[in-house]
Design an enzyme around this catalytic site. Structure first.
Site, PDB file in Angstrom:
ATOM      1  N   PHE A 121      -9.691  -2.250   1.304  1.00 49.53           N
ATOM      2  CA  PHE A 121      -8.383  -1.822   1.784  1.00 49.53           C
ATOM      3  C   PHE A 121      -8.470  -1.506   3.288  1.00 49.53           C
ATOM      4  O   PHE A 121      -9.473  -0.962   3.746  1.00 49.53           O
ATOM      5  CB  PHE A 121      -7.965  -0.577   0.988  1.00 49.53           C
ATOM      6  CG  PHE A 121      -6.543  -0.181   1.164  1.00 49.53           C
ATOM      7  CD1 PHE A 121      -5.536  -0.839   0.465  1.00 49.53           C
ATOM      8  CD2 PHE A 121      -6.191   0.840   2.031  1.00 49.53           C
ATOM      9  CE1 PHE A 121      -4.207  -0.469   0.625  1.00 49.53           C
ATOM     10  CE2 PHE A 121      -4.863   1.216   2.188  1.00 49.53           C
ATOM     11  CZ  PHE A 121      -3.868   0.560   1.494  1.00 49.53           C
ATOM     12  N   ASP A 198     -14.112   4.246  -3.684  1.00 45.07           N
ATOM     13  CA  ASP A 198     -12.674   4.413  -3.536  1.00 45.07           C
ATOM     14  C   ASP A 198     -12.035   4.078  -4.888  1.00 45.07           C
ATOM     15  O   ASP A 198     -12.121   2.944  -5.357  1.00 45.07           O
ATOM     16  CB  ASP A 198     -12.144   3.491  -2.424  1.00 45.07           C
ATOM     17  CG  ASP A 198     -10.679   3.753  -2.123  1.00 45.07           C
ATOM     18  OD1 ASP A 198      -9.931   4.082  -3.065  1.00 45.07           O
ATOM     19  OD2 ASP A 198     -10.286   3.620  -0.946  1.00 45.07           O
ATOM     20  N   TYR A 223      -0.742   9.161  -5.867  1.00 41.08           N
ATOM     21  CA  TYR A 223       0.664   8.701  -5.949  1.00 41.08           C
ATOM     22  C   TYR A 223       0.768   7.325  -6.593  1.00 41.08           C
ATOM     23  O   TYR A 223       1.851   6.788  -6.726  1.00 41.08           O
ATOM     24  CB  TYR A 223       1.333   8.692  -4.565  1.00 41.08           C
ATOM     25  CG  TYR A 223       0.580   7.958  -3.487  1.00 41.08           C
ATOM     26  CD1 TYR A 223       0.619   6.568  -3.399  1.00 41.08           C
ATOM     27  CD2 TYR A 223      -0.181   8.659  -2.555  1.00 41.08           C
ATOM     28  CE1 TYR A 223      -0.084   5.898  -2.413  1.00 41.08           C
ATOM     29  CE2 TYR A 223      -0.892   8.000  -1.568  1.00 41.08           C
ATOM     30  CZ  TYR A 223      -0.837   6.620  -1.499  1.00 41.08           C
ATOM     31  OH  TYR A 223      -1.545   5.967  -0.532  1.00 41.08           O
ATOM     32  N   LYS A 224      -0.362   6.723  -6.989  1.00 37.57           N
ATOM     33  CA  LYS A 224      -0.339   5.431  -7.664  1.00 37.57           C
ATOM     34  C   LYS A 224      -0.231   5.692  -9.169  1.00 37.57           C
ATOM     35  O   LYS A 224       0.808   6.136  -9.624  1.00 37.57           O
ATOM     36  CB  LYS A 224      -1.564   4.622  -7.239  1.00 37.57           C
ATOM     37  CG  LYS A 224      -1.466   4.264  -5.735  1.00 37.57           C
ATOM     38  CD  LYS A 224      -2.663   3.593  -5.143  1.00 37.57           C
ATOM     39  CE  LYS A 224      -2.361   3.246  -3.675  1.00 37.57           C
ATOM     40  NZ  LYS A 224      -3.532   2.832  -2.929  1.00 37.57           N
ATOM     41  N   ARG A 372       2.062  -9.490  -6.384  1.00 34.11           N
ATOM     42  CA  ARG A 372       1.208  -8.561  -7.117  1.00 34.11           C
ATOM     43  C   ARG A 372       2.031  -7.814  -8.157  1.00 34.11           C
ATOM     44  O   ARG A 372       3.023  -7.178  -7.828  1.00 34.11           O
ATOM     45  CB  ARG A 372       0.577  -7.587  -6.119  1.00 34.11           C
ATOM     46  CG  ARG A 372      -0.661  -6.888  -6.648  1.00 34.11           C
ATOM     47  CD  ARG A 372      -1.300  -6.010  -5.607  1.00 34.11           C
ATOM     48  NE  ARG A 372      -0.414  -4.911  -5.240  1.00 34.11           N
ATOM     49  CZ  ARG A 372      -0.793  -3.841  -4.539  1.00 34.11           C
ATOM     50  NH1 ARG A 372      -2.036  -3.743  -4.107  1.00 34.11           N
ATOM     51  NH2 ARG A 372       0.063  -2.883  -4.244  1.00 34.11           N
TER      52      ARG A 372
HETATM   53  C1  LIG Z   1      -3.574   3.020  -1.549  1.00 31.08           C
HETATM   54  C2  LIG Z   1      -4.960   3.014  -1.007  1.00 31.08           C
HETATM   55  C3  LIG Z   1      -5.337   3.864   0.038  1.00 31.08           C
HETATM   56  C4  LIG Z   1      -4.285   4.714   0.699  1.00 31.08           C
HETATM   57  O1  LIG Z   1      -4.734   5.704   1.535  1.00 31.08           O
HETATM   58  P1  LIG Z   1      -3.666   6.759   2.094  1.00 31.08           P
HETATM   59  O2  LIG Z   1      -4.444   7.627   2.984  1.00 31.08           O
HETATM   60  O3  LIG Z   1      -3.070   7.455   0.913  1.00 31.08           O
HETATM   61  O4  LIG Z   1      -2.594   6.002   2.802  1.00 31.08           O
HETATM   62  C5  LIG Z   1      -6.656   3.862   0.427  1.00 31.08           C
HETATM   63  N1  LIG Z   1      -7.577   3.041  -0.167  1.00 31.08           N
HETATM   64  C6  LIG Z   1      -7.227   2.206  -1.161  1.00 31.08           C
HETATM   65  C7  LIG Z   1      -8.256   1.326  -1.809  1.00 31.08           C
HETATM   66  C8  LIG Z   1      -5.921   2.146  -1.598  1.00 31.08           C
HETATM   67  O5  LIG Z   1      -5.569   1.307  -2.570  1.00 31.08           O
END
Ligand SMILES: *Cc1c(COP(=O)(O)O)cnc(C)c1O
Length: 407
Positions: A121, A198, A223-224, A372
């Site tokens: 990401f 992660d 939040y996911k 997706r």
């Molecule tokens: C959604 C996501 C993030 C998001 O990070 P934020 O700090 O909440 O914006 C980070 N890493 C991965 C792998 C994600 O899917």
């Protein structure tokens, strides 16, 4: 399939699930739990409005640790005292990755590499690039196919006596590739490296066994699949024996041994508290508790089984309706290697996604050409998948017909 689904009744417990909108983005921003409305209302009136600053004396100060332990129990299989709600995932990644490389450099100044994959990401890649510049380290990239992810063979080739830290996603955000976290952790440990996982796209949909798999460090979004609401704070896991060895770089007053001593210098707390920096974002922690209650009730094993059934069903339907239109699967075929979403590729998907949004069918678009489908197990029905894919087929046909007419 909905009638046979033992978890189907959870759908009613989410705001908006009664409407005709098709939601394929619960892996990006989960729907709100209905119970969170009452919870928020009560919090505003009684806790914030009634207790005012006295709220800190009681529940609020403990909330990051209590919810952390609950995530530990219900979601990532971590014993108490190792998981905490902190800042955003991005900030927690920074804090834990910096703490890890500093500890490694102190032990062995030759360990100057951070291993990460090219399709991780963006925030993970950017944060690590920043840390590498700050500390004079090198990034070692594992090149992966965007429809797959990091295998044990990839990692074994990338780690060695120079590796300080390995940062990987448990479920890849684009392809949904589900990494073998236990085996990859073992390979990194054999090379003397620490690992930071992660868990953003696995927490709440795929079982994680943080303690059993020997994790060092992990972060994850709330939040996911945990439906904490837009920008709800992330969680961090730090294995207990590492906590007092690691020094995190954002030395705030809330992470000190005696918060209200307000002493002349920073003295970190023992244990997981030291990974907190400033005042905990209490309001952002309320909604996720309602999802945690549902996960505790349903069990993560049953949630994973439904998730596999949803993604398998979506793939079967896509194979029948979309493959003849030139759509290709960009996620693993084998459910053992797949997380909670499915990515379907076609060069017209950007336009198809825009048209679907106009019709209240909400998937996500990810380059290159990826539609997706995030299928949040507690709030998604099989009928919803069927309807969404029918709309996708119709819109793709329409775009292809228009393009053929123009040509
Ligand atoms: C959604 C996501 C993030 C998001 O990070 P934020 O700090 O909440 O914006 C980070 N890493 C991965 C792998 C994600 O899917």
């Amino acid at each position: 399939m909905d009638r046979a689904d033992g978890l189907a009744h959870y759908r009613k417990r989410f705001v908006g699930a009664e409407t005709d909108l098709v939601y394929f983005d619960g892996n990006s921003l989960g729907r709100p739990p209905v119970a969170a409305i009452e919870r928020m209302d009560r919090f505003l009136r009684e806790d914030w409005g009634g207790r005012l600053i006295r709220g800190w004396d009681e529940a609020w100060m403990q909330l990051p640790f209590e919810i952390g332990d609950r995530i530990g129990r219900a979601v990532i299989e971590a014993k108490a005292g190792q998981t905490v709600i902190g800042d955003s995932t991005t900030v927690l990644l920074y804090k834990l990755a910096r703490a890890a490389v500093d500890a490694q450099l102190a032990r062995d100044p030759g360990r100057r590499e951070i291993v990460v994959d090219s399709d991780n990401f963006p925030t993970d890649r950017y944060v690590l690039d920043g840390i590498a510049r700050e500390r004079g380290l090198r990034l070692r990239w594992i090149e992966v196919d965007t429809s797959s992810g990091v295998t044990p063979e990839h990692l074994a080739e990338a780690v060695g006596p120079d590796t300080a830290l390995v940062v990987l996603s448990h479920v890849a955000y684009r392809s949904a590739y589900l990494a073998d976290a236990q085996e990859l952790t073992r390979i990194a440990h054999d090379a003397g490296a620490l690992v930071l996982w992660d868990l953003c796209h696995s927490a709440g949909s795929v079982p994680v066994r943080a303690d059993h798999w020997g994790f060092d460090l992990a972060v994850g979004c709330t939040y996911k699949y945990l439906n904490g609401g837009p920008g709800s704070p992330a969680f961090a896991y730090v294995r207990d024996d590492l906590q007092d060895v690691l020094a995190q770089p954002i030395q705030g007053w809330m992470g000190t041994a005696d918060v209200f001593a307000m002493g002349p210098e920073y003295r970190p707390a023992r244990g997981i508290r030291r990974f907190i920096s400033g005042t905990p974002p209490i309001v952002g922690m309320l909604a996720m508790e309602e999802t945690l209650a549902m996960i505790e009730e349903a069990g993560i094993g049953a949630i994973r089984a439904k998730s596999v059934a949803l993604t398998s069903y979506a793939m079967t339907v896509a194979d029948e309706w979309l493959a003849p239109l030139g759509v290709q699967l960009a996620s693993p075929v084998d459910s053992e290697e797949r997380g909670g979403h499915v990515t379907l590729e076609h060069p017209a998907m950007r336009e198809v996604t825009a048209r679907l949004w106009q019709q209240d069918v909400i998937p996500d678009y990810r380059d290159p050409g990826g539609l997706r489908l995030g299928l949040s197990p507690l709030s998604t029905s099989f009928e919803e998948v069927h309807r969404g894919l029918a709309a996708t087929r119709d819109q793709l046909r329409a775009v292809l017909t228009e393009r053929a007419g123009l040509a």
